[in-house]
Scaffold this motif. Structure first.
Motif, short mmCIF file in Angstrom:
data_model
loop_
_atom_site.label_atom_id
_atom_site.label_comp_id
_atom_site.label_asym_id
_atom_site.label_seq_id
_atom_site.Cartn_x
_atom_site.Cartn_y
_atom_site.Cartn_z
N GLU A 192 19.34 4.92 4.38
CA GLU A 192 20.76 5.03 4.69
C GLU A 192 21.27 3.88 5.55
O GLU A 192 22.35 3.35 5.33
N ASP A 193 20.48 3.47 6.56
CA ASP A 193 20.98 2.46 7.49
C ASP A 193 20.08 1.24 7.62
O ASP A 193 20.26 0.42 8.50
N ARG A 194 19.09 1.12 6.73
CA ARG A 194 18.19 -0.03 6.80
C ARG A 194 17.46 -0.18 5.47
O ARG A 194 17.45 0.74 4.64
N VAL A 195 16.83 -1.33 5.30
CA VAL A 195 15.99 -1.58 4.14
C VAL A 195 14.58 -1.87 4.65
O VAL A 195 14.38 -2.79 5.46
N SER A 196 13.61 -1.08 4.21
CA SER A 196 12.22 -1.26 4.62
C SER A 196 11.40 -1.73 3.43
O SER A 196 11.72 -1.44 2.27
N VAL A 197 10.32 -2.45 3.73
CA VAL A 197 9.41 -2.94 2.71
C VAL A 197 8.14 -2.10 2.76
O VAL A 197 7.49 -2.02 3.81
N PHE A 198 7.79 -1.46 1.63
CA PHE A 198 6.58 -0.65 1.53
C PHE A 198 5.55 -1.37 0.65
O PHE A 198 5.86 -1.76 -0.47
N GLY A 199 4.32 -1.56 1.15
CA GLY A 199 3.28 -2.17 0.34
C GLY A 199 1.92 -1.59 0.71
O GLY A 199 1.73 -1.13 1.83
N ASP A 200 0.94 -1.57 -0.14
CA ASP A 200 1.06 -1.75 -1.58
C ASP A 200 1.11 -0.36 -2.19
O ASP A 200 0.22 0.44 -1.95
N CYS A 201 2.12 -0.07 -2.98
CA CYS A 201 2.31 1.29 -3.50
C CYS A 201 2.13 1.37 -5.01
O CYS A 201 2.47 2.38 -5.62
N ALA A 202 1.60 0.29 -5.63
CA ALA A 202 1.54 0.30 -7.10
C ALA A 202 0.31 -0.34 -7.71
O ALA A 202 0.01 -0.06 -8.87
N ILE A 203 -0.43 -1.18 -6.98
CA ILE A 203 -1.47 -1.98 -7.65
C ILE A 203 -2.89 -1.66 -7.18
O ILE A 203 -3.75 -1.30 -7.98
N ASN A 204 -3.17 -1.80 -5.90
CA ASN A 204 -4.55 -1.78 -5.41
C ASN A 204 -4.95 -0.40 -4.87
O ASN A 204 -4.41 0.04 -3.86
N PRO A 205 -5.94 0.25 -5.52
CA PRO A 205 -6.30 1.62 -5.12
C PRO A 205 -6.91 1.71 -3.73
O PRO A 205 -6.45 2.50 -2.90
N ASN A 206 -7.93 0.91 -3.45
CA ASN A 206 -8.65 1.02 -2.17
C ASN A 206 -8.97 -0.36 -1.62
O ASN A 206 -10.12 -0.82 -1.69
N PRO A 207 -7.98 -1.05 -1.07
CA PRO A 207 -8.24 -2.40 -0.57
C PRO A 207 -9.15 -2.38 0.65
O PRO A 207 -9.06 -1.49 1.50
N ASN A 208 -10.04 -3.40 0.74
CA ASN A 208 -10.86 -3.54 1.94
C ASN A 208 -10.04 -4.22 3.03
O ASN A 208 -8.86 -4.53 2.83
N SER A 209 -10.63 -4.47 4.18
CA SER A 209 -9.86 -5.00 5.31
C SER A 209 -9.27 -6.38 5.01
O SER A 209 -8.12 -6.66 5.38
N GLU A 210 -10.06 -7.25 4.33
CA GLU A 210 -9.54 -8.58 3.98
C GLU A 210 -8.38 -8.48 3.00
O GLU A 210 -7.37 -9.18 3.14
N GLN A 211 -8.50 -7.61 2.02
CA GLN A 211 -7.43 -7.42 1.04
C GLN A 211 -6.20 -6.80 1.70
O GLN A 211 -5.06 -7.18 1.41
N LEU A 212 -6.43 -5.85 2.58
CA LEU A 212 -5.32 -5.21 3.28
C LEU A 212 -4.57 -6.23 4.14
O LEU A 212 -3.33 -6.22 4.21
N ALA A 213 -5.31 -7.13 4.77
CA ALA A 213 -4.68 -8.18 5.57
C ALA A 213 -3.84 -9.10 4.69
O ALA A 213 -2.72 -9.49 5.06
N GLU A 214 -4.37 -9.44 3.51
CA GLU A 214 -3.63 -10.31 2.60
C GLU A 214 -2.37 -9.63 2.08
O GLU A 214 -1.33 -10.26 1.94
N ILE A 215 -2.47 -8.34 1.81
CA ILE A 215 -1.28 -7.57 1.39
C ILE A 215 -0.23 -7.61 2.48
O ILE A 215 0.97 -7.79 2.22
N ALA A 216 -0.65 -7.45 3.73
CA ALA A 216 0.29 -7.47 4.85
C ALA A 216 0.98 -8.82 4.98
O ALA A 216 2.20 -8.90 5.18
N ILE A 217 0.21 -9.90 4.86
CA ILE A 217 0.77 -11.25 4.99
C ILE A 217 1.76 -11.52 3.86
O ILE A 217 2.86 -12.04 4.08
#
Length: 696
Positions: free
Chosen positions: A529-554
């Motif tokens: 309603e009052d903002r736009v948020s970015v959600f990731g990753d909600c469509a591609i990677n089932p169980n990312p490891n810590s390195e993959q999770l960091a790359e998704i965040a970046i």
């Protein structure tokens, strides 16, 4: 600094014009180019102009085309609302305002007048407009004929109502009895102690007095004499029914004489009294009953050196007197005396220095979905890109294509059989002219053999032969992806019919990932309603490891930044800070540390729970020193199960618009749709794909 300011009220006859005129003078003293905008105006007769707009433009000599100063008339808005098209109203208002914002240093926006019933709808519309323009509000409250307690209650209600949705810069209470100002101001500051600028303006009688021009218009009168003096103000009125010797003693300064048109004695006596040193000046004379003095009397009046306005009406004296008492005074362009009085009153009672400083230092945190979508469209329009849609015969795709072509935002190629696509357009009555798009059937394309050979060369090391390459290129997803690879299109959107794997496989095979990117991920733009948020990753990677999770965040933070959202990254988990233990939370904690090492300037917090990430009260209680807690704009989920379910839950429960998924990490933009997508989803995804293509 805000690029605009919105003047709103919650009831009619608030004296909003005084504030608008005073503000315009103040703003022109601070910056050279000030624009003016009224989102919704009252209905006006054909060929005539809105009085507010005409007054501001002409008095301040603003170089602005009249048609660009408003978006809709009142009746147009009500009709669109009744048709369920309130979104279209907001989109057009944002578009019109933004065009002025680009041209002027600052835009003064004036809200509606509350001159009709259904004030609750009007209040909602004004709050929605100011919220979606992202500009602060000055609220004008009517203090006329109210005691201090009633005024304070009204001001607080107005303030609290607007404050829930927008930033309130100032509250101005107008038309207050001058003896009450000091006590009222003190009471208001005690009640509303949140730093909002509080101003009280007294009732100015000269601004409340109607002019002869306004009375003549209200009575549909004929002006007989004194056309050049119709701006005379009527301070009081009286009926001339008694004998002249008695009537002239009743005259007061600024009196309007109301008398039957055959009372030559009253008419001539009032005119003589007007030029006599022994009697007050009158403002004018109204002749009632559709009666006029005899020709000899008219000739006598015509020869006088000084004549006040004399107007003639059809109705009787009693009805005319009542009608005059109901005439509400307005400020209009020709009445420069009232305009000057309005400006001087504003400057006398408003601390213009404090108000202008608040405006200069104002920064809004509100970023609505409508603002986001408008910005997306404007960015896409700056450089037209060519997008290919492999599912060309799907009804939703065709409806989205019609909107995109109508907006001139992209060039489109639809993949499919031309006859089938045209049948679908006709079947569903879709307003899409196939002359404005390209329709390609893969095996009939002149590029088909070239695409086959290119694919063979790219994949022969994987034991792909020419027959296999030919079969692949006959597939719409492979063909469309090859168009991008060969530079025949800039981006692709698919997935309305096909699976994610079917959409992504060719992209991973020969579009490939960007340098230093090891994983393709996705984000949704969640338009709350009052903002736009970015959600990731909600469509591609089932169980990312810590390195993959960091790359998704970046990657997600970079996507947010590219689309005008300040990245404040929350690495989500089932615990916040150092409180939780376990393999899953440690994976999130490790990913957070990797991001901090790679991008030290990025605002990031993790592990953190969802409520602590988005709710300021909870965030500050759990992580009081965090720059992200309570205000996260990028939310990274620990796995696909959590992310996919959360985005769908938020979408369904809040009514949020979810734009995406947008894929990150590929050399050229390819985006996947949900098979449950709508035409609106496809439209939005094509636009973000075009923007991605601009950034390549």
């Amino acid at each position: 600094m805000s690029k605009g300011i919105y003047v709103a009220t919650v009831e009619s006859n608030s004296g909003k014009s005084v504030v608008v005129l005073g503000l315009m003078r103040m703003l022109l003293g601070k910056t050279a180019k000030v624009g003016y905008f009224r989102p919704i105006i009252e209905d006006v007769e054909a060929g005539k102009r809105d009085n507010h707009i005409n007054t501001v433009l002409s008095y301040f000599d603003i170089d602005l085309n009249y048609k660009k100063t408003y978006a809709y008339t009142r009746s147009q808005v009500l009709e669109l609302y009744n048709q369920g098209k309130s979104g279209e109203v907001l989109d057009e208002i944002i578009k019109k305002y933004k065009s002025l914002e680009e041209r002027f240093d600052l835009v003064l926006v004036e809200g509606t007048d509350f001159s009709h019933e259904n004030s609750s709808l009007e209040l909602d519309i004004n709050m929605l407009i100011s919220k979606n323009l992202g500009i602060p509000v000055i609220i004008v409250v009517n203090g006329d004929k109210k005691d201090n307690k009633e005024i304070v209650d009204n001001v607080q209600l107005s303030h609290d109502t607007f404050k829930e949705e927008v930033d309130v810069l100032s509250i101005i209470t107008n038309k207050v009895e001058i003896d009450s100002i000091s006590n009222l101001k003190k009471a208001l500051k005690e009640r509303i102690n949140c730093g909002t600028n509080i101003t009280v303006i007294p009732k100015i009688e000269s601004l409340a007095n109607p002019t002869l021009k306004e009375i003549a218009q209200a009575l549909d009168a004929k002006v007989l004499f004194g056309k050049d003096m119709l701006n005379n103000q009527v301070q009081n009125s009286g009926v001339g029914a008694m004998q002249l010797r008695n009537y002239i003693t009743k005259l007061k300064e600024g009196s309007l004489v109301i008398t039957s048109g055959d009372r030559a004695d009253i008419i001539l006596g009032a005119l003589q009294a007007n030029i006599s040193k022994n009697y007050p000046k009158i403002s004018g004379i109204v002749l009632t009953g559709n009666l006029l003095p005899e020709d000899s009397i008219l000739k006598l009046i015509e020869g006088l050196s000084s004549v006040v306005p004399i107007i003639s009406v059809n109705d009787g004296t009693f009805n005319v007197t009542n009608a005059i008492g109901k005439v509400k005074s307005r400020i209009y362009a020709e009445n420069t005396d009232k305009i000057s009085t309005s400006i001087s009153t504003f400057e006398k009672y408003v601390d213009t220095e404090e108000l202008s400083n608040k405006l200069i230092t104002f920064k809004s945190d509100i970023f609505t979905p409508r603002m986001f979508q408008y910005n997306l469209l404007q960015r896409a329009l700056k450089e037209k890109k060519h997008i290919v849609l492999p599912e060309g015969s799907d009804e939703r795709v065709l409806r989205a294509a019609a909107r995109l072509i109508d907006a001139h935002v992209v060039d489109l190629t639809l993949i499919g059989e031309s006859n089938k696509i045209k049948e679908q357009i006709e079947k569903f009555d879709i307003p899409l002219n196939t002359k404005n798009i390209s329709i390609v059937s893969p095996q009939k394309s002149p590029h088909f053999e070239d695409y086959v050979n290119t694919f063979y060369e790219l994949r022969k090391h994987k034991d792909v032969n020419l027959d296999m390459a030919r079969d692949a290129m006959a597939d719409v997803s492979y063909f469309a992806t090859m168009m991008i690879h060969k530079g025949h299109a800039d981006g692709m959107v698919s997935g309305a019919i096909h699976t994610t794997a079917h959409t992504l496989r060719p992209a991973l095979q020969f579009i490939k990932t960007k340098p230093n990117v090891n994983i393709v991920s996705s984000v949704f733009f969640m338009c709350l309603e009052d903002r736009v948020s970015v959600f990731g990753d909600c469509a591609i990677n089932p169980n990312p490891n810590s390195e993959q999770l960091a790359e998704i965040a970046i990657s997600s933070a970079e996507s947010a930044k590219n689309f005008g959202i300040e990245p404040k990254v929350a690495m989500l988990s089932y615990s916040s800070g150092s409180s939780g233990k376990g393999e899953d939370v440690e994976r999130v904690r490790e990913a957070t540390e990797i991001v901090k090492a790679k991008v030290p300037n990025l605002k990031i917090e993790g592990p953190i729970q969802y409520d602590a990430a988005v709710d300021m009260r909870i965030g500050k209680s759990k992580l009081p020193d965090s720059e992200v807690a309570g205000q996260a704009s990028v939310l990274i989920f620990p796995d696909l199960n959590t992310g996919n379910n959360t985005y769908k839950a938020v979408q369904r429960e809040t009514g949020a618009l979810a734009i995406g998924p947008m894929l990150q990490g590929l050399n050229k933009p390819v985006n996947d749709l949900s098979r449950g997508c709508t035409a609106d989803d496809i439209y939005s995804t094509v636009i973000i794909t075009a923007i991605q293509a601009q950034d390549q």
